[in-house]
Design a protein around this motif. Structure first.
Motif, short mmCIF file in Angstrom:
data_model
loop_
_atom_site.label_atom_id
_atom_site.label_comp_id
_atom_site.label_asym_id
_atom_site.label_seq_id
_atom_site.Cartn_x
_atom_site.Cartn_y
_atom_site.Cartn_z
N THR A 332 0.84 -1.21 0.00
CA THR A 332 0.00 0.00 0.00
C THR A 332 0.87 1.26 0.00
OG1 THR A 332 -1.81 -1.09 1.16
CG2 THR A 332 -1.71 1.31 1.31
N ASP A 350 -2.86 10.67 -3.71
CA ASP A 350 -2.82 9.55 -4.64
C ASP A 350 -2.62 8.28 -3.81
OD1 ASP A 350 -2.62 7.86 -6.75
OD2 ASP A 350 -0.73 8.64 -7.53
N ASP A 352 -2.87 3.94 -3.44
CA ASP A 352 -2.88 2.62 -4.06
C ASP A 352 -2.97 1.62 -2.90
OD1 ASP A 352 -2.58 0.32 -5.53
OD2 ASP A 352 -0.82 1.01 -6.65
N HIS A 354 -3.65 -1.93 -1.03
CA HIS A 354 -3.56 -3.39 -1.18
C HIS A 354 -3.99 -4.05 0.13
CE1 HIS A 354 -1.03 -3.49 -4.95
NE2 HIS A 354 -0.89 -2.23 -4.58
N ARG A 381 -6.86 -4.99 -4.66
CA ARG A 381 -6.11 -3.75 -4.87
C ARG A 381 -7.09 -2.67 -5.31
NH1 ARG A 381 -2.25 -2.16 -9.97
NH2 ARG A 381 -1.53 -0.14 -9.17
N TYR A 383 -7.03 1.09 -6.64
CA TYR A 383 -6.04 2.05 -7.14
C TYR A 383 -6.72 3.13 -7.99
CZ TYR A 383 -6.32 -0.66 -11.51
OH TYR A 383 -6.76 -1.29 -12.64
N ASN A 384 -5.90 4.04 -8.50
CA ASN A 384 -6.40 5.22 -9.23
C ASN A 384 -7.28 6.08 -8.32
OD1 ASN A 384 -6.23 6.61 -11.72
ND2 ASN A 384 -8.33 6.05 -12.23
N SER A 386 -7.42 9.29 -6.40
CA SER A 386 -6.72 10.57 -6.32
C SER A 386 -7.73 11.70 -6.20
CB SER A 386 -5.85 10.78 -7.56
OG SER A 386 -6.64 11.15 -8.67
N TYR A 403 -10.17 -1.43 -9.45
CA TYR A 403 -9.80 -2.48 -8.50
C TYR A 403 -9.39 -3.75 -9.22
CZ TYR A 403 -14.07 -5.37 -8.99
OH TYR A 403 -15.06 -6.21 -9.45
#
Length: 457
Positions: A332, A350, A352, A354, A381, A383-384, A386, A403
């Protein structure tokens, strides 16, 4: 490449050949009574045959080192006799490297198979119980199977008594989840209309036997911390147990209230601390060549918030099955900063994320089935995430959270890369497909955390 003498040598060959090797070794043979271990061996054999790349060999090597039994197999294939004792197995269960093992033992199952009829199996189970609950369990399970192997429906009164006995043995062996299910099955038979299986003059016998099943289910539910349900059973059969459970219900309720209060206090303290880092606008009246007065990094703070929040995420999948996040993984990353420029404040982030997860099926007690329901593990996961994106399923990846899900713990044919296949048992399909619901739960929780952070800033 994995050499002929490498860790995967033991698992080369057909699944039946590998299982035969297990059966020939006394130290490994005992593990074959555990359906989860058999499934792992089959899966490892299939993937070992298909592996061709060094990276895949390494992946399989890491996986087999997590389970002491698979490690034992691998070392045997390399010519090394590795001892795995009960302490090793219990540690693996405690850390979650393996599922809780089946209480059935191979030698007991072999002995039970020699019984010629259900009455003999049931009597031998009763005789064995005092010295060996595990052996008694094997005989009682065998007694249940006689009719089923011949395609004959259960005789209700006989099946009820056997399931009640099985519940008692499972309690003794430390399997309260299975014990609860066995006792519940017994009660279903006992609750059937009496004229289905018992003469009117013997109804009192059924009532006494039903009380035993209720008592055993109450004990199982107490062990599972299902105190209110346990109390409902206990009130019907035992005043002393009911009194004890009433106290536990009160204590549990108080603890839940205290937990909520502590959580509220932690959130309050967290917001107070975050507010204490806030820069006053009066300081923004100074001058700076770049126009920035200060940038504050809150990455560590967000990482701590994530760790405390994600472990509370659990999603109900129906029929007592559920999936929950168990760990915020080291992969992470969180980059979060508040900047000041010409008196204006801006938040940039931002993330990410996990996590590890475990999906738990409805507890089962049909101990002799190869596809016995068991937990499935995996990773997720998110992510993206932001300041320029939001939770918006199906939206363009440039503006929405994304994800990925990873799975382990079941045969490859059950999975098509995203969802369960038709080959997957019903319990596995529920867990494999249900794990996708973690995306919404995790995404909304992370979004709520960021919103709270924004308000505090």
């Amino acid at each position: 490449m994995d050499a002929d003498g490498g860790l995967l040598k033991f698992f080369r060959g057909s699944e039946e050949e590998v299982l035969s090797r297990c059966a020939q070794h006394p130290a490994i043979r005992e593990h074959l009574a555990d359906a989860a271990f058999v499934a792992k061996v089959r899966s490892m054999s299939e993937r070992a045959r298909a592996a061709t790349e060094p990276a895949k060999f390494a992946e399989l090597g890491r996986e087999l080192m997590q389970d002491p039994r698979l490690t034992q197999c691998a070392m045997l294939g390399a010519g090394v006799n590795l001892t795995v004792d009960e302490a090793d197995m219990r540690k693996a269960e405690r850390t979650g490297d393996i599922e809780k093992r089946s209480p059935l033992r191979v030698d007991d199952l072999v002995e039970a198979e020699r019984c010629e009829n259900p009455a003999e199996a049931r009597a031998k189970g009763t005789s064995a119980y005092a010295k060996s609950p595990a052996k008694a369990l094997a005989f009682w399970v065998r007694a249940l199977r006689f009719r089923r192997d011949e395609g004959i429906p259960d005789e209700p009164r006989e099946a009820a008594a056997l399931y009640s006995n099985i519940a008692q043995a499972l309690l003794k062996l430390g399997h309260p989840g299975r014990a609860e299910q066995a006792a519940s099955r017994a009660l279903k038979y006992y609750d059937a209309p009496h004229d289905v299986f018992v003469a009117p003059e013997k109804k009192d016998d059924v009532g006494g036997a039903k009380k035993k099943a209720l008592y055993r289910r109450a004990l199982a539910r107490e062990a599972l911390r299902k105190y209110e349900l346990a109390l409902e059973d206990a009130k019907q059969v035992d005043e002393t147990l009911a009194a004890r459970l009433e106290k536990l219900v009160d204590v549990d309720a108080k603890q839940r209230v205290e937990k909520v209060k502590r959580k509220q206090e932690e959130n309050k303290v967290g917001k107070t601390r975050a507010s204490g880092l806030e820069l006053s606008r009066s300081k923004a009246n100074g001058s700076s060549e770049l126009g920035y007065l200060e940038e504050r990094d809150y990455s560590h703070d967000i990482r701590k918030r994530l760790n405390s929040r994600v472990l509370d995420i659990q999603v109900d999948l129906g029929n007592s099955a559920y999936v929950q996040i168990t760990e915020l993984r080291d992969q992470t990353t969180a980059s979060v900063a508040v900047t000041l420029k010409r008196g204006a404040r801006a938040l940039y982030y931002d993330l990410d994320v996990h996590c590890s997860w475990v999906a738990h099926p409805e507890p089962t007690f049909d101990l002799d089935e190869d596809d016995e329901a068991r937990p499935i593990k995996g990773t997720i996961r998110l992510y993206n995430v932001s300041h320029e994106t939001d939770y918006d399923p199906g939206a363009d990846p440039n503006v929405a959270f994304m994800y990925q899900l990873g799975y382990q713990g079941f045969p490859p044919p059950w999975f098509d890369g995203k969802y369960a296949t038709d080959q997957a048992p019903v319990w596995a399909k529920r867990l494999i497909d249900g794990a996708h619901s973690l995306y919404e739960a995790l995404a909304l929780d992370v979004k709520a955390m960021l919103d709270d952070f924004k308000q505090a800033k």
